[in-house]
Design an enzyme around this catalytic site. Structure first.
Site, mmCIF file in Angstrom:
data_model
loop_
_atom_site.group_PDB
_atom_site.id
_atom_site.type_symbol
_atom_site.label_atom_id
_atom_site.label_comp_id
_atom_site.label_asym_id
_atom_site.label_seq_id
_atom_site.Cartn_x
_atom_site.Cartn_y
_atom_site.Cartn_z
ATOM 1 C CD GLU A 190 8.047 0.115 7.108
ATOM 2 O OE1 GLU A 190 7.189 -0.678 6.956
ATOM 3 O OE2 GLU A 190 8.380 1.223 6.531
ATOM 4 C CG ASP B 79 -0.408 -0.035 2.467
ATOM 5 O OD1 ASP B 79 0.755 -0.203 2.581
ATOM 6 O OD2 ASP B 79 -1.128 -0.182 3.473
HETATM 7 O O1 KIV Z 1 3.418 -0.993 1.646
HETATM 8 C C1 KIV Z 1 4.926 -1.399 1.476
HETATM 9 O O2 KIV Z 1 5.428 -1.171 0.598
HETATM 10 C C2 KIV Z 1 5.352 -2.027 2.828
HETATM 11 C C3 KIV Z 1 6.702 -2.232 2.948
HETATM 12 C C4 KIV Z 1 7.446 -0.868 3.308
HETATM 13 C C5 KIV Z 1 7.269 -3.497 3.762
HETATM 14 O O3 KIV Z 1 4.590 -2.554 3.627
#
Ligand code: KIV
Length: 303
Positions: free
Chosen positions: A216, A79
């Site tokens: 993260e 997202d």
């Molecule tokens: O939405 C995304 O790209 C993510 C990554 C930052 C792990 O959740």
């Protein structure tokens, strides 16, 4: 499918081997050679063999093809598209319909990578039924696995979906959908209580059936501890090198994030050899060639 999209990227060592022989020791390279589809079973084998898992975000069919040809193991339809595709300042306003659209686009260009689709904010928060409905829609759009953010309160949801055949990836640490509640994009799990809580939540989620986990923006020592404790692959982003694999936002690693890339990201287009080979410089050369008349060339680009 064009010849170009069938082409495999040259693996490291290919030049020394006349461009054909791949080292027998690398499962990843072997998988690329045979173009096997990456399955959860294969990701688990890579995890237990200590082979790092390479994951990138992706939002469209063309880049899905590029990533597949380059040998990525897993694609995350994140997202984060709210920020890097839609130009928003967070992921919070991304809708389930938008996730479904981009997942379908990626699935069309995908040949062998494992596809993880993000459940967006608000699509799994109300009840396990709502979460299951959203996950079904993502999987019917082409996702092999769904990702949801948060610990504690998501445990029942993870269990409910896993028991019903959904492969689930949990996401702990900096969870961007909670950016306002967290007070910004800040490192998580820094003090010992926060670190303990995160490690406990990770264990609970794995026990509830999460088959993969994204960590993260947490200290690398904490990520290493969680990775060592869990029986499932743990993919890090801004979480150090000891995770089972890494994920980056595609636009960050292509150097087109317009100065908004976080410290943990690396620009793989512009920093490799110091030469100006970036996408922006290609566009600059195009503009210059149009203006000075050197493109199109009569004998090459015209009919
Ligand atoms: O939405 C995304 O790209 C993510 C990554 C930052 C792990 O959740």
């Amino acid at each position: 499918m064009s010849m170009k999209s069938e082409k495999l990227a040259s693996p490291p060592g290919a030049a020394e081997n006349g461009g054909v022989n791949l080292p027998e020791t690398s499962g990843l390279l072997q998988a690329k050679k045979e173009r096997k589809k990456v399955t959860l079973h294969q990701l688990r084998l890579m995890h237990s063999a200590g082979e790092k898992i390479a994951m990138l975000t992706c939002y469209d069919a063309t880049f899905a093809r590029v990533l597949n040809n380059a040998g990525v193991d897993a694609i995350l339809v994140g997202d984060s598209l709210g920020m890097v595709v839609q130009g928003r300042d967070s992921t919070v306003r991304v809708s389930l319909d938008e996730m479904l659209y981009h997942t379908r686009c990626v699935a069309r260009g995908n040949t062998h990578a494992w596809i993880v689709g993000d459940l967006p904010f608000g699509s799994y928060h109300q009840s396990v039924d709502q979460a299951m409905r959203s996950a079904s829609a993502l999987m019917q759009s082409g996702a092999h696995m769904v990702k949801l953010e948060g610990g504690g309160w998501t445990v029942d949801t993870v269990r409910f979906m896993s028991e019903r055949g959904v492969s689930v990836c949990s996401h702990l640490g900096l969870t961007p959908q909670s950016v306002h509640a967290l007070g910004g994009y800040r490192v998580q799990g820094r003090d010992s209580l926060a670190a303990q809580t995160l490690a406990l939540q990770a264990q609970e989620l794995a026990d509830a059936g999460a088959a993969m986990m994204v960590l993260e923006l947490i200290p690398s020592a904490l990520a290493a501890k969680v990775t060592a404790a869990l029986p499932i692959p743990v993919i890090g982003i801004g979480a150090g090198a000891q995770c089972s694999g890494q994920v980056l936002v595609l636009h960050d690693m292509l150097g087109v994030a317009d100065g908004r890339a976080p410290k943990f990201a690396r620009d793989f287009v512009n920093d490799s050899d110091g030469l100006d080979r970036g996408i922006e410089s290609a566009v600059r050369r195009y503009v210059a060639a149009v203006k000075d008349g050197s493109f199109p060339v009569e004998s090459v680009h015209t009919y």
